[in-house]
Each structure stands twice: as C-alpha cells, then as structure tokens.
Design an enzyme around this catalytic site. Structure first.
Site, PDB file in Angstrom:
ATOM      1  N   LYS B  89      19.785  58.073  32.609  1.00 47.22           N
ATOM      2  CA  LYS B  89      18.376  58.256  32.236  1.00 47.22           C
ATOM      3  C   LYS B  89      17.515  57.225  32.966  1.00 47.22           C
ATOM      4  O   LYS B  89      17.910  56.049  33.076  1.00 47.22           O
ATOM      5  CB  LYS B  89      18.265  58.077  30.716  1.00 47.22           C
ATOM      6  CG  LYS B  89      16.902  58.305  30.109  1.00 47.22           C
ATOM      7  CD  LYS B  89      17.011  58.140  28.587  1.00 47.22           C
ATOM      8  CE  LYS B  89      15.708  58.380  27.857  1.00 47.22           C
ATOM      9  NZ  LYS B  89      15.870  58.245  26.388  1.00 47.22           N
ATOM     10  N   SER B 166      14.622  62.448  23.922  1.00 47.19           N
ATOM     11  CA  SER B 166      13.906  62.127  25.134  1.00 47.19           C
ATOM     12  C   SER B 166      14.768  62.091  26.396  1.00 47.19           C
ATOM     13  O   SER B 166      14.222  62.076  27.498  1.00 47.19           O
ATOM     14  CB  SER B 166      13.229  60.765  24.974  1.00 47.19           C
ATOM     15  OG  SER B 166      14.194  59.730  24.849  1.00 47.19           O
ATOM     16  N   SER B 190      17.508  60.622  20.560  1.00 45.84           N
ATOM     17  CA  SER B 190      17.256  60.962  21.968  1.00 45.84           C
ATOM     18  C   SER B 190      18.490  61.151  22.837  1.00 45.84           C
ATOM     19  O   SER B 190      18.372  61.605  23.980  1.00 45.84           O
ATOM     20  CB  SER B 190      16.345  59.914  22.607  1.00 45.84           C
ATOM     21  OG  SER B 190      15.028  60.063  22.128  1.00 45.84           O
TER      22      SER B 190
END
Lengths: 67, 475
Positions: B89, B166, B190
C-alpha cells in the site's frame, strides 16, 4: 443532543478564524457546519466512566521507546 | 535463466500460492526472475483496467529477482518468501521511492526511510513489485469520490464494484494475480474490508505485534499493518516474517512471536468456537447471501468437530463504531493538522471531511472515547477468552457498485471490523463463498491476544472445507 443548539455558519466562521483556519473555501465552511453537528452529537454520546480513576486506553508508561 | 524448468503460462505462475511458489523456488524448479517477469506481464496486461498500482518498480523488482535467483543457485535459500513478488500500500515508506498516499499533497514526497515491515521482507528475500492504490492517506469517511490524483482501483470480480478500502489496491492485486501477496494497514477494517470485497484473506493482527514504523500514520492507537493473501497459510507465512518487537515503534509489543504455521493443519476438532450473531438493534441487517454463507460456515465448523456457542459482545456495534470514530477524528487531525490548516483545498472530499470533523471535536470527548475503549476492550476480552476462537461477520453485504454512497458507507462503516480495532484482538477476514452475482462473501475469525496461530488454524480448516480457492476472477 436534541436540545443542544446546532452550530450556525456564523459561529463556524468565527471558530475557524479563532483557531487559525483562514484558508478554507466558503463551501467547505458550509460543510463544516454539517459535520460539526454530527461530531458534537457523536462526542457527547460516548458513555462516561463512572469512576474518576478509570484511565484512557492509551496510558503513559516509562521507560518510553524513542521512535 | 539458470533454473531449468518447462516454460509456464503467466496465469499458471501468477496464480500460484506463496506456499506453492516457495517450494518450487527452494527446489530450483521455479526461477524468481521468471516469476517476477510473469507478474510484470500480468500487471501490464490488466492494471490499466484495475488500477491496483500507483507506482510500479519494475527495474528494481527484476534486479532483486536476479539477485535472489543467484543467491539460491549458490545454495543460500533464505526461506519461504525468498523470490516471492509482493506489492505494498502506498502509505508504507521505501527509502528513495515516492510515497504518495494517493494524495495531491504528497505527489513529490520521496521517502527517506523504509518501513520496518518492508525491511523484514527485504531480509526474507521477497521482491517488491510496487506501491499499491489506497484511499487518500489510507483513510476516509467510507464515501468514494473520483477526486484523487489516481484513478479508482477496480474490483477484479466486477470492475463496476467497489474494492473495499482503504487498502484498495492490495485486495485487487492479491485476487487478480498482480502480486502474490500485499501489505495494507487497518485502522477500522482497511485490510479486512478490501480482503472481503475481493475474496482473499486479510489479517489485522493483535495491536502492537507488527511494527507501524515507517508507515504514514492514520490513527496511532488503532493502526495495525497486515497482509492480504490468497490462502490462510500464505497469510501465516507473511505475518511470521513481519511480526516482532521493534524499538522504532513506541507501541510495539515486546513479546515473543509464536510459530503461526505450527498448528495450521491441526483442524478444529474439539475446539469451542464462539459465534456472534447479535450486533444490537441499530445494527445494519446482514444481507441474505452473506448471511447464508455465514450459516454454511457455522455448519462446516460443526462438521469438522468444533463446538459452537453463541456469545454476546458487551455493547452494540454502534458503540464500538462511535468510539473508533471519535478517536480517529482526533488523532488523524493531530497527525495531518498542518496539511489541513494550510492546504485542505488540495485534499479529496473524504479526507477533508474527516479532518474537518476532527477540527470541532472537543478534547474531553476524545478522552472519554479512549477511557470507554479500555472498558470495552476488557469486557470484550472476557467474552473472547471464553472460547478458543470466534466466528463473526466481516462485511454485512458484498462489494457494492460505485456511485451509491449509502451502500459504500454501509459496506465500510456498517461492518463488524472496527470492533477488533477498538479491542486490539487479532481478526482475519476470510472468504466464505459467493453471492448470486458472483461476488465474494466474507466472515471474520477472531482470536485471543497474540493467538494468531489459532486464528490461522481455524481459517485453514475452513479453507479446506469450503474449497473456494480454486476460483479466481476472470479478468
């Protein structure tokens, strides 16, 4: 919270200025009014601890680790 | 290439599990260079559609793969992640590489440090393919707006559907064969929500088990880094590599890291599994297909020899949500205050709304939330410790279409994930099957503090019984 007066745009404009937020666009300040009322309701809805000695989950402990 | 094997199709290679690829690499039947090349080809072929990656590190990845291959040929195999390609990420820092956080405010930010989790993966010989898509700064309000500098990541099961957030690119990459595993970060779900949306395993470990050092913070007291993988066993391998005490992280737990894979194949016979079905009168309804597959999962546990007992959380889901919301608003604004005060107009709507919420929050309400959090964590722990592990829903619906904000928010904030961020317990999102539209359904397995091994053991038993791992997205 139903008897708590809602934030107004005038109050938000003054509040933002008081705390140094001078760059925000007008439409974003209008949005802040909506959110401020949600936040006020959410904040006061958190149950309070009955014992004064009940500490927060994040507590200060020594020795500290330095990041 | 130095390793002699029959040429394999890209799809055969990119859909290997970490465990399978690792065995082939260790026995010199699979070349790390060939494997990295296969992933890069796959990314080239489909990522223009899926937008899983923000920054691709193709040259670095190939160089690292060549080094791994040479090392293995010299007889030095480092372990199960040596030569395994992964993505991370784009809120994890990698020295010399830009960290954008998918934000206009960080487009030119080149990191001067590397996250501890990445350092550990480098030491294990894993191959970093690139930085994956995310909500801005790895956070938001649950709403999805196309107002960030990068296109929205798309769900490989149906590109009109949400990816979960997310860690939007992490689930996409893992499910679609764009990385063999991915790292995300989980403040309220997330890691687990993208895993649920894309049909993979996503682990939020016990708070403090995996170092947060070198990751753009979102909310100090709730953030947990974690892995997304195709199988439970793969997840145990990756978590093993990145867990452990780190003096760079002030909240790092100074505890020994158990062997997460030791009991992986031991099954659930004789175990007591708590089942949480009631989330309070104001909780959203669990949609029919998700509920049906939860019920099948319960039946599987019984068939595998576990004893199920219904357990009740000490508070409704809405209470955990309220606590995590207030803590998140306050800590997140504290982290990003300067950006908000000076450049909020550059933020996307979701991040700006979150920062704006923090701006009017009273200090006493934040402290009340952290005090109530302790009470919730203690009372929830007593319930969780009454069983060997717990089965709970993850999301209450499958990945909704983009555009309908109400369902997008319900997918995120109406899920049962934030409970275990508040309490700090380990919780993994597991795939449980599919809905009528072919979208993955999900559940969570939850464990006692630092008992990730049991969480993986239960997940692995269900994975074998459910046999969902043979089905990949068709893209």
């Amino acid at each position: 919270m139903t008897d708590t007066p809602a934030w107004t745009l005038d109050e938000i404009v003054v509040y933002a200025k008081r705390y140094g937020l001078t760059t925000m666009r007008d439409d974003h300040l209008v949005r802040m009014v909506e959110l401020a009322n949600v936040v006020a309701a959410a904040g006061t809805a958190i149950p309070r601890q009955t014992k004064k000695s009940d500490e927060p989950a994040s507590t200060f402990r020594v020795p500290l680790l330095s990041a | 290439m130095n390793i002699a094997v029959k040429p394999a199709a890209v799809s055969e290679l990119v859909y290997l599990t970490v465990g399978e690829a690792s065995r082939l690499i260790a026995t010199r039947k699979l070349s790390p260079v060939e494997l990295a090349q296969a992933y890069l080809k796959r990314i080239e072929a489909v990522d223009e559609t899926l937008h899983g990656y923000i920054t691709l590190l193709a040259d670095n990845a190939l160089a690292a793969a060549k080094e791994a291959e040479a090392e293995i040929m010299r007889g030095r195999w480092r372990g199960p992640l040596h030569g395994i390609p992964y993505g991370v990420k784009d809120n994890y820092h990698v020295k010399g590489v830009r960290t954008t956080g998918a934000s206009r405010l960080m487009l030119d930010h080149v990191a001067d440090e590397t996250a501890t989790a990445i350092e550990k993966l480098e030491a294990a010989g894993a191959i970093l393919l690139g930085k994956l898509n995310t909500w801005e700064y790895g956070t938001g309000t649950g709403e999805v707006w196309p107002d960030l500098p990068f296109p929205l990541a798309r769900n490989p099961w149906n590109t009109e559907r949400f990816t979960g957030g997310s860690s939007t690119g992490a689930g996409v990459a893992t499910a679609a064969g764009l990385a063999m595993f991915a790292l995300g970060s989980d403040t309220g779900g997330s890691v687990r929500l993208p895993a649920a949306a894309t049909g993979v395993y996503g682990m939020k470990a016990t708070y403090g088990l995996i170092s947060r050092a070198g990751i753009l913070p979102n909310c100090w007291s709730l953030d947990v880094p974690g892995a997304l993988t195709w199988t439970a066993g793969d997840n145990a391998i990756v978590s093993q590599a990145i867990a452990g005490f780190d003096p760079r992280d002030p909240q790092s737990a100074d505890v020994p890291t158990p062997n997460f894979s030791a009991a992986l194949e031991d099954g659930v016979s004789g175990m007591t599994i708590g089942v949480i079905r009631d989330f309070g009168a104001d909780a959203p309804e669990i949609e029919a297909d998700t509920l049906a597959n939860l019920s099948k999962t319960e039946d599987m546990l019984v068939a595998l020899g576990a004893k199920l007992v219904e357990i009740a959380l000490p508070a409704p889901l809405s209470r955990y949500r309220a606590v995590t919301g207030v803590i998140n608003w306050a800590e997140s604004l504290s982290i990003h205050e300067k950006d908000f005060m000076e450049r909020s107009h550059l933020m996307g709507k979701a991040l700006r709304d979150k920062m704006t919420s923090g701006f009017t929050l009273r200090a006493v309400d934040y402290v009340a939330a952290t005090r109530h959090r302790r009470e919730l964590a203690l009372s929830s722990d007593a319930v969780i410790c009454s069983c060997d592990a717990v089965l709970a829903p993850c999301t209450f619906l499958t990945a909704p279409p983009f555009g309908g904000q109400e369902r997008l928010v319900r997918f995120t904030f109406g899920s049962a994930t934030s409970i275990f961020n508040v309490t700090g317990h380990p919780a993994i999102s597991i795939p449980t099957g599919f809905d009528a539209d072919g979208l993955p359904t999900s559940a969570q397995i939850v464990g006692k503090y630092f008992d990730e091994a049991t969480v993986y053991r239960v997940s692995c038993a269900l994975e074998k019984a459910a046999e969902t791992r043979a089905i990949r997205p068709k893209i």
